[in-house]
Design an enzyme around this catalytic site. Structure first.
Site, PDB file in Angstrom:
ATOM      1  N   GLU A  37       0.813  -1.220   0.000  1.00 40.13           N
ATOM      2  CA  GLU A  37       0.000   0.000   0.000  1.00 40.13           C
ATOM      3  C   GLU A  37       0.845   1.268   0.000  1.00 40.13           C
ATOM      4  O   GLU A  37       0.484   2.270  -0.622  1.00 40.13           O
ATOM      5  CB  GLU A  37      -0.945   0.000   1.208  1.00 40.13           C
ATOM      6  CG  GLU A  37      -2.000  -1.102   1.172  1.00 40.13           C
ATOM      7  CD  GLU A  37      -1.489  -2.447   1.683  1.00 40.13           C
ATOM      8  OE1 GLU A  37      -0.335  -2.511   2.154  1.00 40.13           O
ATOM      9  OE2 GLU A  37      -2.248  -3.433   1.612  1.00 40.13           O
ATOM     10  N   PHE A  86      -6.057  -0.061   5.435  1.00 38.30           N
ATOM     11  CA  PHE A  86      -4.754  -0.049   4.768  1.00 38.30           C
ATOM     12  C   PHE A  86      -4.555   1.196   3.917  1.00 38.30           C
ATOM     13  O   PHE A  86      -3.444   1.458   3.466  1.00 38.30           O
ATOM     14  CB  PHE A  86      -4.601  -1.314   3.907  1.00 38.30           C
ATOM     15  CG  PHE A  86      -4.967  -2.576   4.631  1.00 38.30           C
ATOM     16  CD1 PHE A  86      -4.480  -2.799   5.917  1.00 38.30           C
ATOM     17  CD2 PHE A  86      -5.803  -3.515   4.065  1.00 38.30           C
ATOM     18  CE1 PHE A  86      -4.821  -3.952   6.608  1.00 38.30           C
ATOM     19  CE2 PHE A  86      -6.150  -4.668   4.748  1.00 38.30           C
ATOM     20  CZ  PHE A  86      -5.663  -4.887   6.021  1.00 38.30           C
ATOM     21  N   HIS A 119     -14.774  -1.127   3.128  1.00 35.35           N
ATOM     22  CA  HIS A 119     -14.723  -1.885   4.382  1.00 35.35           C
ATOM     23  C   HIS A 119     -14.359  -1.007   5.576  1.00 35.35           C
ATOM     24  O   HIS A 119     -13.628  -1.425   6.477  1.00 35.35           O
ATOM     25  CB  HIS A 119     -13.750  -3.055   4.260  1.00 35.35           C
ATOM     26  CG  HIS A 119     -14.200  -4.112   3.296  1.00 35.35           C
ATOM     27  ND1 HIS A 119     -14.594  -3.819   2.019  1.00 35.35           N
ATOM     28  CD2 HIS A 119     -14.319  -5.462   3.425  1.00 35.35           C
ATOM     29  CE1 HIS A 119     -14.932  -4.943   1.395  1.00 35.35           C
ATOM     30  NE2 HIS A 119     -14.796  -5.952   2.223  1.00 35.35           N
ATOM     31  N   ASP A 152     -14.303 -10.069  10.117  1.00 38.99           N
ATOM     32  CA  ASP A 152     -12.836  -9.995  10.129  1.00 38.99           C
ATOM     33  C   ASP A 152     -12.298  -9.391  11.439  1.00 38.99           C
ATOM     34  O   ASP A 152     -11.145  -9.603  11.799  1.00 38.99           O
ATOM     35  CB  ASP A 152     -12.317  -9.169   8.944  1.00 38.99           C
ATOM     36  CG  ASP A 152     -12.225 -10.007   7.680  1.00 38.99           C
ATOM     37  OD1 ASP A 152     -12.315 -11.240   7.778  1.00 38.99           O
ATOM     38  OD2 ASP A 152     -12.067  -9.410   6.598  1.00 38.99           O
ATOM     39  N   ARG A 212     -18.851  -2.228   3.160  1.00 41.18           N
ATOM     40  CA  ARG A 212     -19.129  -3.579   2.679  1.00 41.18           C
ATOM     41  C   ARG A 212     -20.590  -4.022   2.781  1.00 41.18           C
ATOM     42  O   ARG A 212     -21.060  -4.758   1.906  1.00 41.18           O
ATOM     43  CB  ARG A 212     -18.261  -4.547   3.484  1.00 41.18           C
ATOM     44  CG  ARG A 212     -18.492  -5.988   3.184  1.00 41.18           C
ATOM     45  CD  ARG A 212     -17.452  -6.853   3.894  1.00 41.18           C
ATOM     46  NE  ARG A 212     -17.631  -8.254   3.545  1.00 41.18           N
ATOM     47  CZ  ARG A 212     -18.021  -9.191   4.413  1.00 41.18           C
ATOM     48  NH1 ARG A 212     -18.268  -8.886   5.662  1.00 41.18           N
ATOM     49  NH2 ARG A 212     -18.168 -10.439   4.032  1.00 41.18           N
TER      50      ARG A 212
END
Lengths: 285, 318
Positions: B61, B86, B112, B120, B170
């Site tokens: 990233e 990220f 997300h 997650d 999401r």
């Protein structure tokens, strides 16, 4: 002295006077990389020579149709500023404002103050190679044949982002890119071997898929010969990495062979002693 | 009170993907970049139609953000995409120096975000990104509320010159805004006018606020609901006008209470006349694994929570 050597001598004087003038900044690496920046800007790179306002080179941030240079180890800003001024991007008198309040010549290079010649901010290490790859990709997307040059420090190779970029470029055929690593073996806390050994950098770049060449970065003849060769190496499917051996503090005897002048300014007596070793060729600012 | 209905539920990230497909067809300078999350970012259509304008960065990233900055120098409009975690905290220094301080026309488009990433868990549930991005000089921060608005925002940010952080998510949620809306950066959207309390919501919390408004109405409370899709620059005029009328407010966001939309509003109001404010946000805590609905309930981000907060705010009015 050749013309390039003569310019380099003046640039080294500028570096010392700038750092002395504000009693801060990084003379060591600046002196070591002087020959490269002079060779790039005064001979190698294709840049727009059109003059604009005030008789200075007109600067277009987009750099369309030009070769580009990115300084990743931004702390050697004194050499960058001096070369840009001497090349005609702005008045050499402005070098006197280095690191002073309201200056365009910030401690580390920035686009934020609109200084001609600067295309990205750098200083926080490890970012310049990624930026250079992006600029090189844009050139390919635009159908331009120009070359993108990037300079990094060897201590900087300890940054993880460098290796993200080193891995990306060969895998994506970024072959209009030339990355110089200033291998002076020194960083703030001591020799790179002791602080966090880079080991065989050239072998590492090669293993990642780069075409690797080496050069004595303080030998102008060797440097210009290599740069001519590099023009034939680009466009062959691989990015090019130059392991450039230099001496930190090159040109000033008491600043060489040590990491001590990485980020320390000379006092009045030291400045005088240093300047005595470097002929004034183009006139001090 | 205006009633909002919906016929389908969709994820906001699919709105982003749809917006990118439009940009692929209309703006030749748009380049999509992704760090090994093409499916999650819904970039398949863009990549299929414009393979030469897609850059697969791999799981790197920091390099992606740097390359994005470099691409702008050649006149490209890069959309650097990954998960919000990220694309913000992990690469804050790259965004700060190579993008924001360097005034680069990079669009950081991230999915997300927040708790609704779900199972997650906390490692991936960034709840601090709005605060980090809002603190950067010159950064525009946008958190649209549904599929249609995310699509419109994606198209709008490509036309805007400057760095943008575009945040979406999401879960599938109701699509209740117009399909053909024109997205105006920095302009708050009046969802429902009211007189008793102002509810300023962003992102997924806008639909919760709408439901809260209906519940409050059933109890005789007339709530004004405003969608603050642009957290920076904040539509100060709209906020001031609303609280002057209602005299109290609730801010609602899927983010930490520190530094997000609620903080931005509080910073604004305290410089003039302060009003009672209640915060719907995560209260100095990390998230955890669970379904989006379970997490929103556990961390107090539902319509019911907004209703309770609105009543508390009203009770604090002098």
């Amino acid at each position: 002295m050749t013309e390039l050597q003569s310019i380099a001598s003046q640039v080294r004087r500028d570096i010392l006077r700038m750092v002395h003038g504000c009693q801060s900044g990084h003379p060591g690496g600046s002196l070591g990389c002087t020959d490269l920046l002079v060779a790039l800007y005064f001979q190698q790179m294709k840049i727009n020579n059109r003059k604009g306002k005030g008789g200075y080179l007109s600067f277009n941030l987009d750099g369309k149709g030009e070769d580009l240079f990115f300084l990743s180890n931004g702390h050697i800003s004194p050499v960058f500023y001096s070369v840009l001024a001497r090349r005609g991007y702005f008045d050499v008198k402005e070098l006197a404002t280095f690191r002073k309040i309201n200056t365009r010549l910030q401690g580390h290079p920035t686009t934020h103050e609109g200084l001609p010649g600067i295309r990205i901010a750098s200083g926080s290490l490890g970012q310049g190679l990624s930026v250079s790859i992006g600029a090189a990709l844009a050139k390919k997307l635009n159908g331009e044949k120009n070359i993108v040059y990037c300079l990094m420090g060897d201590g900087e190779q300890q940054e993880g982002q460098v290796w993200e970029a080193v891995q990306f470029a060969p895998n994506n055929n970024v072959d209009n890119l030339v990355a110089f690593v200033d291998v002076n073996g020194q960083q703030i806390d001591g020799s790179t071997n002791k602080v966090n050994n880079n080991r065989d950098l050239g072998a590492k770049y090669k293993a990642f898929g780069w075409r690797v060449v080496t050069v004595d970065g303080n030998n102008m003849d060797e440097l210009t010969t290599l740069l001519r060769k590099i023009k034939r190496l680009v466009g062959k499917g691989q990015p090019i990495a130059v392991m450039m051996k230099t001496e930190m503090g090159q040109g000033v005897d008491f600043m060489m062979h040590s990491h001590k002048w990485h980020g320390v300014a000379p006092n009045d007596a030291q400045l005088e002693q240093a300047l005595a070793q470097l002929p004034e060729t183009l006139g001090d600012y | 009170m205006k009633k909002y209905t919906f016929t389908e539920k969709k994820d906001t990230r699919s709105g982003f993907g749809a917006g990118m497909q439009v940009l692929g067809q209309t703006n030749p300078n748009v380049v999509a970049m992704c760090a090994d999350l093409v499916g999650s970012l819904k970039l398949d259509a863009f990549i299929k139609e414009n393979p030469e304008r897609f850059i697969q960065c791999g799981i790197s990233e920091a390099n992606m953000i740097g390359m994005a900055a470099g691409l702008t120098i050649g006149g490209k409009i890069p959309f650097a995409t990954t998960f919000a975690n990220f694309g913000s905290g992990r690469v804050y220094d790259q965004i700060r120096q190579s993008v924001a301080y360097s005034d680069k026309n990079v669009k950081i488009a991230v999915s997300h975000a927040g708790l609704t990433l779900g199972e997650d868990g906390a490692t991936h549930q960034i709840l601090e990104d709005l605060a980090m991005m809002r603190a950067l000089p010159g950064m525009t921060v946008i958190n649209p509320c549904d599929y249609n608005q995310t699509k419109a925002a994606t198209i709008a940010v490509a036309e805007y010159e400057g760095p943008v952080y575009l945040r979406f998510g999401r879960p599938v949620i109701p699509v209740f805004t117009d399909a053909d809306q024109k997205f105006e950066i920095g302009k708050a959207w009046m969802v429902n006018e009211g007189t008793d309390v102002s509810i300023f919501a962003t992102g997924h919390l806008v639909w919760e606020a709408i439901q809260a408004g209906e519940m409050l109405e059933a109890e005789g409370i007339n709530a004004e609901i405003i969608n603050i899709h642009t957290i920076k620059p904040l539509d100060e005029k709209a906020i001031l006008k609303s609280v002057k009328k209602t005299g109290c407010l609730v801010s609602a966001e899927e983010h930490q209470v520190a530094g997000g939309l609620g903080s931005a509003i509080a910073e604004l109001l305290i410089q003039g006349t302060p009003y009672p404010q209640e915060f719907i946000a995560v209260k100095d805590s990390f998230g955890e694994s669970g379904t989006p609905a379970q997490l929103m309930e556990k961390y107090g981000l539902t319509a019911n929570d907004i209703v309770a907060a609105a009543k508390r705010a009203i009770a604090r009015k002098k």
